[in-house]
Design a protein around this motif. Structure first.
Motif, PDB file in Angstrom:
ATOM      1  N   ILE A   1     -33.943  49.902 103.769  1.00  0.00           N
ATOM      2  CA  ILE A   1     -34.819  50.966 104.058  1.00  0.00           C
ATOM      3  C   ILE A   1     -34.275  52.225 103.531  1.00  0.00           C
ATOM      4  N   SER A   2     -33.059  52.835 103.365  1.00  0.00           N
ATOM      5  CA  SER A   2     -32.682  53.842 103.005  1.00  0.00           C
ATOM      6  C   SER A   2     -32.137  53.638 101.538  1.00  0.00           C
ATOM      7  N   ASN A   3     -32.245  52.407 100.973  1.00  0.00           N
ATOM      8  CA  ASN A   3     -31.957  51.975  99.393  1.00  0.00           C
ATOM      9  C   ASN A   3     -30.557  52.447  99.381  1.00  0.00           C
ATOM     10  N   SER A   4     -29.516  51.717 100.372  1.00  0.00           N
ATOM     11  CA  SER A   4     -27.987  52.195  99.995  1.00  0.00           C
ATOM     12  C   SER A   4     -27.166  50.989 100.306  1.00  0.00           C
ATOM     13  N   SER A   5     -26.204  50.943  99.469  1.00  0.00           N
ATOM     14  CA  SER A   5     -25.157  49.765  99.707  1.00  0.00           C
ATOM     15  C   SER A   5     -23.990  50.397  99.722  1.00  0.00           C
ATOM     16  N   TYR A   6     -23.272  49.436 100.559  1.00  0.00           N
ATOM     17  CA  TYR A   6     -21.798  49.949 100.912  1.00  0.00           C
ATOM     18  C   TYR A   6     -20.629  48.856 100.594  1.00  0.00           C
ATOM     19  N   VAL A   7     -19.690  49.122  99.733  1.00  0.00           N
ATOM     20  CA  VAL A   7     -18.848  48.156  99.398  1.00  0.00           C
ATOM     21  C   VAL A   7     -17.596  48.316 100.529  1.00  0.00           C
ATOM     22  N   LEU A   8     -17.321  47.269 100.868  1.00  0.00           N
ATOM     23  CA  LEU A   8     -16.511  46.874 102.137  1.00  0.00           C
ATOM     24  C   LEU A   8     -15.365  45.935 101.524  1.00  0.00           C
ATOM     25  N   TYR A   9     -14.002  46.322 101.455  1.00  0.00           N
ATOM     26  CA  TYR A   9     -12.961  45.558 100.937  1.00  0.00           C
ATOM     27  C   TYR A   9     -11.940  45.272 102.152  1.00  0.00           C
ATOM     28  N   GLN A  10     -11.394  44.224 101.860  1.00  0.00           N
ATOM     29  CA  GLN A  10     -10.359  43.714 103.058  1.00  0.00           C
ATOM     30  C   GLN A  10      -9.144  44.618 102.976  1.00  0.00           C
ATOM     31  N   CYS A  11      -8.819  45.033 103.977  1.00  0.00           N
ATOM     32  CA  CYS A  11      -7.530  45.902 103.949  1.00  0.00           C
ATOM     33  C   CYS A  11      -6.520  44.745 103.459  1.00  0.00           C
ATOM     34  N   GLY A  12      -5.443  45.416 102.827  1.00  0.00           N
ATOM     35  CA  GLY A  12      -4.311  44.874 101.921  1.00  0.00           C
ATOM     36  C   GLY A  12      -4.641  44.381 100.742  1.00  0.00           C
ATOM     37  N   THR A  13      -6.086  44.474 100.319  1.00  0.00           N
ATOM     38  CA  THR A  13      -6.445  44.056  98.662  1.00  0.00           C
ATOM     39  C   THR A  13      -6.784  45.496  98.160  1.00  0.00           C
ATOM     40  N   THR A  14      -6.971  45.298  96.980  1.00  0.00           N
ATOM     41  CA  THR A  14      -7.320  46.536  96.216  1.00  0.00           C
ATOM     42  C   THR A  14      -8.656  46.760  96.057  1.00  0.00           C
ATOM     43  N   MET A  15      -8.980  47.663  96.233  1.00  0.00           N
ATOM     44  CA  MET A  15     -10.455  48.656  96.194  1.00  0.00           C
ATOM     45  C   MET A  15     -11.022  48.045  94.765  1.00  0.00           C
ATOM     46  N   PRO A  16     -12.366  47.555  94.915  1.00  0.00           N
ATOM     47  CA  PRO A  16     -12.956  47.273  93.711  1.00  0.00           C
ATOM     48  C   PRO A  16     -13.574  48.518  92.967  1.00  0.00           C
ATOM     49  N   THR A  17     -13.455  48.577  91.573  1.00  0.00           N
ATOM     50  CA  THR A  17     -13.928  49.615  90.913  1.00  0.00           C
ATOM     51  C   THR A  17     -14.997  49.151  89.988  1.00  0.00           C
ATOM     52  N   THR A  18     -15.381  48.136  89.584  1.00  0.00           N
ATOM     53  CA  THR A  18     -16.341  47.782  88.583  1.00  0.00           C
ATOM     54  C   THR A  18     -17.385  46.780  89.249  1.00  0.00           C
ATOM     55  N   ASN A  19     -18.323  46.697  88.469  1.00  0.00           N
ATOM     56  CA  ASN A  19     -19.415  45.961  89.114  1.00  0.00           C
ATOM     57  C   ASN A  19     -19.872  46.012  90.451  1.00  0.00           C
ATOM     58  N   LEU A  20     -19.896  47.455  90.645  1.00  0.00           N
ATOM     59  CA  LEU A  20     -20.431  48.055  91.813  1.00  0.00           C
ATOM     60  C   LEU A  20     -22.036  48.326  91.855  1.00  0.00           C
ATOM     61  N   PRO A  21     -22.710  48.215  92.801  1.00  0.00           N
ATOM     62  CA  PRO A  21     -24.063  48.367  92.768  1.00  0.00           C
ATOM     63  C   PRO A  21     -24.553  49.781  92.427  1.00  0.00           C
ATOM     64  N   ALA A  22     -25.821  49.804  91.878  1.00  0.00           N
ATOM     65  CA  ALA A  22     -26.262  51.103  91.400  1.00  0.00           C
ATOM     66  C   ALA A  22     -26.752  52.046  92.535  1.00  0.00           C
ATOM     67  N   ASN A  23     -26.914  51.559  93.863  1.00  0.00           N
ATOM     68  CA  ASN A  23     -27.280  52.302  94.777  1.00  0.00           C
ATOM     69  C   ASN A  23     -26.182  52.495  95.944  1.00  0.00           C
ATOM     70  N   LEU A  24     -24.913  52.310  95.313  1.00  0.00           N
ATOM     71  CA  LEU A  24     -23.860  52.749  95.995  1.00  0.00           C
ATOM     72  C   LEU A  24     -23.679  53.916  96.748  1.00  0.00           C
ATOM     73  N   ALA A  25     -23.341  53.849  98.084  1.00  0.00           N
ATOM     74  CA  ALA A  25     -23.308  55.154  99.094  1.00  0.00           C
ATOM     75  C   ALA A  25     -21.970  55.409  99.412  1.00  0.00           C
ATOM     76  N   GLY A  26     -20.974  54.257  99.476  1.00  0.00           N
ATOM     77  CA  GLY A  26     -19.835  54.551  99.997  1.00  0.00           C
ATOM     78  C   GLY A  26     -19.162  53.167  99.810  1.00  0.00           C
ATOM     79  N   VAL A  27     -17.453  53.608  99.834  1.00  0.00           N
ATOM     80  CA  VAL A  27     -16.749  52.191  99.642  1.00  0.00           C
ATOM     81  C   VAL A  27     -15.733  52.269 100.927  1.00  0.00           C
ATOM     82  N   PHE A  28     -15.414  51.324 101.705  1.00  0.00           N
ATOM     83  CA  PHE A  28     -14.684  51.444 102.849  1.00  0.00           C
ATOM     84  C   PHE A  28     -13.633  50.335 102.825  1.00  0.00           C
TER      85      PHE A  28
END
Length: 481
Positions: free
Chosen positions: A72-99
């Motif tokens: 609806i909002s055309n927004s994507s959120y990247v969620l990564y498991q705690c204890g792992t490394t935050m992803p920085t590549t191949n992220l969606p074009a409509n990225l609205a946040g990383v948590f």
């Protein structure tokens, strides 16, 4: 008003309890090159989300993160498991946040998401929320969470300071469908547009998956969605089967603001059909313009059209009117018109504001009805096909304002245990009505007892004694106002 110092103090106290309640289960000895799948159970559960849903969750091959999309909002959120490394590549074009997940401390700006979070056993992660007068969750009220200022307005210096302190000490802010997203740290807001999802009635339950992803609770979300769907479909099957015996009443559903009456959203038509009813049309014998027309009582031609709709409607539903007096003012009708219209003569005007806050203007309709789809359907079906649930059924969201039914207030004292997980309300699936002689039924086809004929929608009748009794009650009610 909440000052920054009090905000930080409250957060420090509440966060301790939240951390104890939500297990982190952070990954140890993470190897980025191993491509270990950390979301096996979550992925299996999310596979049940329909392709046409406004919610989507994908699980990339890297295995340590997922992408949650709000279409609806055309927004994507990247969620990564705690204890792992935050992803920085191949992220969606409509990225609205990383948590980093599972999240531990959040802010909510409206009330709709509260019931979703409680069902997902995430109540303890809510650190700040909205005006308590808008909340109808007993346990959220009992938790006595500090409230931040309404984000859709202009904030004072102190209110801005409180927001700055709160956002710095929490993981994210769940932003209601009609709230703004400032002030805030960059990319820490998560829009929650469940109230604006018009795709289909049951599709609204998919927003459980959306919030569940932030807590790795997709399996719980699937269980809840399955329960809602099963209950909804069972009720609908019984209601539609009853309509085959008793007929389908014409029902008009409207919301209204500023003197203009707007038709109910698309999903409410699905509710009416699922309950064994028919959405009212304009014109004699239900012909003419569609249900979608809006009516402004200051426009003469609109008043004429509305007059026809009401004469063709056996039932009237609304989420915007709190009294019969207000309803007459809203529609532009007069108390002398009671005998002219089906809905007033038969006393069938229903408002979705039965649950109300003991502290303000909050309504359970805007708090819990978005996710409790099966309960809403049961309420509507009990009106559309009387006798389906029997006399022991108590409606949760709807009350009959034409017959003077009162609101039911919700207060913190009704919460037995603020730390206990919420469960879905259980609705016993009714059996279809197969005989017109069942107690409490209304024969919408026109057969049965001596009848008082409705002027619009030929053939639809109600017992004369009932009609006269309701008219008397309406007149008495109006005189008492």
């Amino acid at each position: 008003m909440l000052f920054a110092s009090s905000a930080l103090f409250a957060l420090a106290v509440l966060a301790e309890g939240a951390a104890a309640a939500i297990a982190r289960n952070c990954t140890t000895n993470y190897n980025a090159g191993a491509n270990v799948d950390y979301f096996v159970a979550q992925k299996a559960a999310a596979a049940s989300i329909p392709s046409g849903s406004n919610v989507a969750i994908t699980y990339p091959a890297a295995g340590n993160y997922k992408i949650v999309e709000d279409k609806i909002s055309n927004s994507s959120y990247v969620l990564y498991q705690c204890g792992t490394t935050m992803p920085t590549t191949n992220l969606p074009a409509n990225l609205a946040g990383v948590f980093e997940i599972p999240v531990q401390a959040i802010i909510t700006t409206s009330t709709t998401e509260l019931t979703f979070l409680e069902l997902l056993d995430a109540r303890s992660t809510i650190m700040y929320t909205t005006d308590k007068g808008l909340i109808t969750s007993p346990c959220i009220l009992k938790a006595a969470l500090p409230a931040l200022a309404d984000r859709s307005g202009t904030l004072t210096t102190d209110e801005t300071a409180a927001w700055t302190a709160a956002t710095a000490a929490t993981n994210l802010t769940i932003v209601g469908a009609f709230d703004t997203v400032t002030p805030s740290a960059t990319n820490r807001d998560v829009k929650f547009p469940a109230t604006g999802d018009q795709s289909a009635t049951l599709a609204r339950a998919d927003w459980l998956y959306f919030l569940a992803a932030f807590y790795n609770q997709e399996p719980l979300a699937k269980s809840l969605v399955d329960q809602i769907t099963t209950s909804y479909n069972c009720i609908s099957t019984a209601a539609k089967s009853s309509a085959a015996t008793l007929g389908s009443p014409d029902a008009y559903w409207a919301s209204g603001f500023g003197g203009v009456m707007y038709p109910g959203a698309n999903y409410v038509k699905t509710y009416l059909a699922s309950a064994g009813g028919t959405a009212s049309q304009v014109g004699a014998m239900d012909t003419g313009a569609a249900f979608n027309a809006s009516y402004n009582i200051s426009v003469a031609s609109d008043v004429t059209s509305l007059d026809t709709v009401l004469k063709n409607s056996e039932l009237f539903f609304t989420d915007a009117v709190s009294s019969l007096d207000a309803w007459f003012g809203w529609t532009g009708l007069k108390t002398t018109d009671i005998s002219t219209y089906n809905v007033t003569r038969a006393g069938q005007i229903w408002s979705a504001d039965k649950q109300s806050s003991a502290l303000g203007t909050g309504s359970g309709w805007f708090n819990g009805a978005v996710v409790n789809l099966h309960v809403v359907l049961a309420d509507i079906a009990s009106v559309v096909q009387p006798g389906l649930f029997g006399s022991s059924y108590t409606r949760t969201y709807f009350r009959n304002i034409a017959q003077g039914e009162k609101m039911v207030t919700v207060a913190a004292s009704q919460c037995a245990d603020v730390n206990a997980a919420s469960t879905l309300p259980a609705i016993t699936c009714p059996s279809a009505i197969t005989s017109k002689s069942v107690a409490g039924v209304v024969d919408w086809t026109g057969a049965g007892e001596p009848a008082y004929q409705y002027p619009g929608g030929a053939g639809r009748t109600v017992g004369a004694s009932l009609a006269l009794a309701v008219m008397g009650a309406l007149v008495a009610s109006m005189l008492a106002i």
